[in-house]
Design a protein around this motif. Structure first.
Motif, PDB file in Angstrom:
ATOM      1  N   LEU A 114       0.822  -1.205   0.000  1.00 24.49           N
ATOM      2  CA  LEU A 114       0.000   0.000   0.000  1.00 24.49           C
ATOM      3  C   LEU A 114       0.858   1.259   0.000  1.00 24.49           C
ATOM      4  CD1 LEU A 114      -2.817  -1.000   2.511  1.00 24.49           C
ATOM      5  CD2 LEU A 114      -3.020  -0.741   0.046  1.00 24.49           C
ATOM      6  N   GLN A 115       1.962   1.234   0.754  1.00 31.33           N
ATOM      7  CA  GLN A 115       2.843   2.395   0.781  1.00 31.33           C
ATOM      8  C   GLN A 115       3.516   2.615  -0.567  1.00 31.33           C
ATOM      9  OE1 GLN A 115       5.058   1.239   4.476  1.00 31.33           O
ATOM     10  NE2 GLN A 115       4.717   3.364   5.044  1.00 31.33           N
ATOM     11  N   ALA A 116       3.894   1.510  -1.221  1.00 32.40           N
ATOM     12  CA  ALA A 116       4.581   1.628  -2.507  1.00 32.40           C
ATOM     13  C   ALA A 116       3.633   2.067  -3.619  1.00 32.40           C
ATOM     14  CB  ALA A 116       5.226   0.289  -2.876  1.00 32.40           C
ATOM     15  N   ALA A 117       2.351   1.796  -3.449  1.00 31.95           N
ATOM     16  CA  ALA A 117       1.374   2.115  -4.497  1.00 31.95           C
ATOM     17  C   ALA A 117       0.383   3.160  -4.013  1.00 31.95           C
ATOM     18  CB  ALA A 117       0.636   0.843  -4.927  1.00 31.95           C
ATOM     19  N   ALA A 118       0.891   4.199  -3.323  1.00 29.33           N
ATOM     20  CA  ALA A 118       0.006   5.252  -2.826  1.00 29.33           C
ATOM     21  C   ALA A 118      -0.742   5.897  -3.979  1.00 29.33           C
ATOM     22  CB  ALA A 118       0.814   6.300  -2.073  1.00 29.33           C
ATOM     23  N   PRO A 119      -2.054   5.957  -3.951  1.00 31.89           N
ATOM     24  CA  PRO A 119      -2.824   6.515  -5.073  1.00 31.89           C
ATOM     25  C   PRO A 119      -2.582   8.004  -5.246  1.00 31.89           C
ATOM     26  CG  PRO A 119      -4.250   6.146  -3.179  1.00 31.89           C
ATOM     27  CD  PRO A 119      -2.922   5.534  -2.832  1.00 31.89           C
ATOM     28  N   GLN A 120      -2.578   8.455  -6.486  1.00 35.30           N
ATOM     29  CA  GLN A 120      -2.401   9.878  -6.760  1.00 35.30           C
ATOM     30  C   GLN A 120      -3.701  10.644  -6.556  1.00 35.30           C
ATOM     31  OE1 GLN A 120       0.645  11.102  -7.309  1.00 35.30           O
ATOM     32  NE2 GLN A 120       1.268   8.987  -6.925  1.00 35.30           N
ATOM     33  N   SER A 121      -4.830   9.987  -6.809  1.00 32.99           N
ATOM     34  CA  SER A 121      -6.112  10.652  -6.597  1.00 32.99           C
ATOM     35  C   SER A 121      -6.433  10.671  -5.110  1.00 32.99           C
ATOM     36  CB  SER A 121      -7.227   9.910  -7.346  1.00 32.99           C
ATOM     37  OG  SER A 121      -7.333   8.579  -6.894  1.00 32.99           O
ATOM     38  N   GLN A 122      -7.055  11.741  -4.650  1.00 26.40           N
ATOM     39  CA  GLN A 122      -7.344  11.905  -3.234  1.00 26.40           C
ATOM     40  C   GLN A 122      -8.826  11.646  -2.974  1.00 26.40           C
ATOM     41  OE1 GLN A 122      -4.855  12.288  -1.304  1.00 26.40           O
ATOM     42  NE2 GLN A 122      -3.372  12.676  -2.938  1.00 26.40           N
ATOM     43  N   PRO A 123      -9.155  11.127  -1.762  1.00 32.36           N
ATOM     44  CA  PRO A 123     -10.565  10.938  -1.433  1.00 32.36           C
ATOM     45  C   PRO A 123     -11.297  12.276  -1.369  1.00 32.36           C
ATOM     46  CG  PRO A 123      -9.164  10.578   0.496  1.00 32.36           C
ATOM     47  CD  PRO A 123      -8.242  10.698  -0.683  1.00 32.36           C
ATOM     48  N   GLU A 124     -12.602  12.227  -1.593  1.00 38.67           N
ATOM     49  CA  GLU A 124     -13.388  13.457  -1.585  1.00 38.67           C
ATOM     50  C   GLU A 124     -13.412  14.054  -0.184  1.00 38.67           C
ATOM     51  OE1 GLU A 124     -17.261  12.930  -3.153  1.00 38.67           O
ATOM     52  OE2 GLU A 124     -16.581  12.146  -5.090  1.00 38.67           O
ATOM     53  N   SER A 125     -13.277  15.381  -0.130  1.00 41.27           N
ATOM     54  CA  SER A 125     -13.274  16.063   1.162  1.00 41.27           C
ATOM     55  C   SER A 125     -14.675  16.557   1.498  1.00 41.27           C
ATOM     56  CB  SER A 125     -12.296  17.240   1.127  1.00 41.27           C
ATOM     57  OG  SER A 125     -12.665  18.154   0.102  1.00 41.27           O
ATOM     58  N   ASP A 126     -14.862  16.905   2.760  1.00 36.64           N
ATOM     59  CA  ASP A 126     -16.135  17.426   3.238  1.00 36.64           C
ATOM     60  C   ASP A 126     -16.142  18.943   3.017  1.00 36.64           C
ATOM     61  OD1 ASP A 126     -18.371  18.238   4.570  1.00 36.64           O
ATOM     62  OD2 ASP A 126     -17.841  17.320   6.496  1.00 36.64           O
ATOM     63  N   PRO A 127     -16.997  19.462   2.148  1.00 37.77           N
ATOM     64  CA  PRO A 127     -16.985  20.904   1.856  1.00 37.77           C
ATOM     65  C   PRO A 127     -17.317  21.770   3.063  1.00 37.77           C
ATOM     66  CG  PRO A 127     -18.913  19.846   0.891  1.00 37.77           C
ATOM     67  CD  PRO A 127     -18.030  18.747   1.379  1.00 37.77           C
ATOM     68  N   SER A 128     -17.963  21.201   4.083  1.00 37.63           N
ATOM     69  CA  SER A 128     -18.318  21.987   5.259  1.00 37.63           C
ATOM     70  C   SER A 128     -17.171  22.106   6.248  1.00 37.63           C
ATOM     71  CB  SER A 128     -19.535  21.356   5.959  1.00 37.63           C
ATOM     72  OG  SER A 128     -19.197  20.076   6.480  1.00 37.63           O
ATOM     73  N   ASP A 129     -16.096  21.345   6.045  1.00 36.01           N
ATOM     74  CA  ASP A 129     -14.946  21.358   6.944  1.00 36.01           C
ATOM     75  C   ASP A 129     -13.744  21.889   6.184  1.00 36.01           C
ATOM     76  OD1 ASP A 129     -12.895  20.920   8.723  1.00 36.01           O
ATOM     77  OD2 ASP A 129     -13.498  18.872   9.235  1.00 36.01           O
ATOM     78  N   PRO A 130     -13.192  23.048   6.599  1.00 34.78           N
ATOM     79  CA  PRO A 130     -12.085  23.627   5.843  1.00 34.78           C
ATOM     80  C   PRO A 130     -10.769  22.874   5.997  1.00 34.78           C
ATOM     81  CG  PRO A 130     -12.520  24.925   7.817  1.00 34.78           C
ATOM     82  CD  PRO A 130     -13.624  23.904   7.713  1.00 34.78           C
ATOM     83  N   ARG A 131     -10.698  21.994   6.957  1.00 31.78           N
ATOM     84  CA  ARG A 131      -9.451  21.268   7.155  1.00 31.78           C
ATOM     85  C   ARG A 131      -9.243  20.205   6.089  1.00 31.78           C
ATOM     86  NH1 ARG A 131     -10.058  18.703  12.929  1.00 31.78           N
ATOM     87  NH2 ARG A 131     -12.051  18.243  11.957  1.00 31.78           N
ATOM     88  N   ILE A 132      -7.972  19.894   5.845  1.00 32.77           N
ATOM     89  CA  ILE A 132      -7.647  18.698   5.077  1.00 32.77           C
ATOM     90  C   ILE A 132      -8.018  17.508   5.953  1.00 32.77           C
ATOM     91  CG2 ILE A 132      -5.793  17.404   3.975  1.00 32.77           C
ATOM     92  CD1 ILE A 132      -4.241  20.073   3.800  1.00 32.77           C
ATOM     93  N   SER A 133      -8.729  16.539   5.421  1.00 32.60           N
ATOM     94  CA  SER A 133      -9.155  15.416   6.259  1.00 32.60           C
ATOM     95  C   SER A 133      -7.965  14.525   6.598  1.00 32.60           C
ATOM     96  CB  SER A 133     -10.228  14.594   5.539  1.00 32.60           C
ATOM     97  OG  SER A 133      -9.650  13.822   4.503  1.00 32.60           O
ATOM     98  N   GLY A 134      -8.110  13.791   7.712  1.00 30.79           N
ATOM     99  CA  GLY A 134      -7.054  12.881   8.108  1.00 30.79           C
ATOM    100  C   GLY A 134      -6.773  11.828   7.053  1.00 30.79           C
TER     101      GLY A 134
END
Length: 349
Positions: free
Chosen positions: A224-244
């Protein structure tokens, strides 16, 4: 016929102590007097270990502490080998009076945890019970046992522990499951003697299977570490933070050679990023281009594999300096950050 009454007999006197068990009884009395005073230091050692692992960004499942009971001390002090006492001086030689146990997810994290202790504490003894078992060509109990002490200068808030020792067990969750079940079965003494050989065989088989499972878990994480995906999971628009979750995926690619950090720590450092006004991964990626990660590692002088969150933590400290130290989310660790900032500002050798 009337019954004749008899005077009540006094209880029998205890057998006089023999030369061999007199030191044991004296040691048990001494430990019984000392034991209540060890609960506070035990809690401090547990917190110290937690703080060291959190600060290093090492992933773990749990950290627990316990003060050895008087009954357990007495049983250990009374052990013999070929009818001779195992401990000549139980109060000094029984070193697990204060105990801490760290449970990790995979075996590589066991080594990382041990390296943190070697770097931050005085390691008086280090035994890899799994290697010892394997060297005998067997499967069975596997755990890393370290005896550590706190020396001056002690970490802030832990000066009380200077000169004290603690026994630390470090093992994976599967190694822990095997050890706890095996201990529970054997020490309850419920297995008839004629079934003992079959019991031993089954425990050995289970230990081998769990070692294989540990290896597979390690392989899964490495893949999983070697094949970290380039696309990111969808974020919550109501939360300005980058999600964990977003941050975990990003850091797996950014620091491919770093281990995973504790799950809660990704959300915690996302809060620090929000304090700095960083609310997207694009902003973070652009920010990190200003840092030479190899120079940071060199100046920090790591003797253990720092986790992904620690690597980001160092990068932000290098970029923002004192501003980062003074963030609200860092209020609990200002002295530690000041010491690390001094390293980052030092001249290269």
């Amino acid at each position: 016929m009337s019954s004749q009454s008899h005077p009540q007999q006094p209880p029998p006197l205890p057998a006089p102590a023999t030369p061999s068990d007199a030191p044991v009884r004296a040691a048990v009395r001494s430990y019984a007097a000392l034991q209540p005073s060890l609960h506070g230091p035990t809690a401090l050692f547990q917190q110290l270990v937690t703080d060291l692992l959190d600060e290093a960004g090492i992933n773990y499942l749990s950290v627990d502490g316990r003060t050895k009971s008087v009954a357990s001390f007495a049983a250990k002090a009374a052990r013999t080998v070929e009818d001779r006492p195992l401990y000549a001086d139980p109060m000094r030689e029984i070193t697990d009076q204060i105990g801490v146990r760290v449970i990790t997810y995979v075996h590589s994290d066991v080594a990382a945890v041990a390296e943190v202790f070697e770097d931050q504490l005085a390691v008086l003894d280090d035994r890899d019970m799994g290697l010892e078992t394997a060297s005998e060509g067997r499967f069975g109990y596997a755990s890393r046992h370290l005896l550590v002490a706190v020396e001056e200068p002690a970490p802030p808030s832990y000066e009380e522990l200077v000169g004290m020792r603690a026994s630390i067990q470090v093992r994976t969750v599967l190694q822990h499951a095997w050890a706890e079940f095996e201990h529970d079965v054997r020490y309850k003494g419920t297995v008839p003697e004629e079934h003992a050989p079959d019991l031993d065989r089954r425990f050995t088989l289970a230990a081998g299977l769990l070692e294989l499972a540990d290896q597979e878990f390690s392989a899964i994480r490495a893949r999983l570490q070697a094949a970290a995906p380039q696309s990111q999971p969808e974020s919550d628009p109501s939360d300005p933070r980058i999600s964990g979750q977003e941050l975990a995926t990003f850091l797996a690619a950014q620091y491919a050679d770093a281990g995973w950090s504790h799950t809660d720590h990704y959300g915690w450092i996302a809060g620090l990023l929000l304090e700095l006004g960083v609310t997207s991964l694009d902003e973070l990626a652009a920010l990190l281009t200003s840092v030479d990660p190899e120079a940071v590692i060199r100046r920090m002088g790591y003797k253990y594999p720092a986790g992904a969150v620690r690597r980001l933590d160092d990068a932000l400290l290098a970029i923002f300096g004192q501003q980062y130290v003074e963030l609200t989310g860092n209020a609990h660790r200002v002295p530690l950050l000041q010491a690390r900032l001094a390293k980052l500002l030092s001249e290269d050798d």
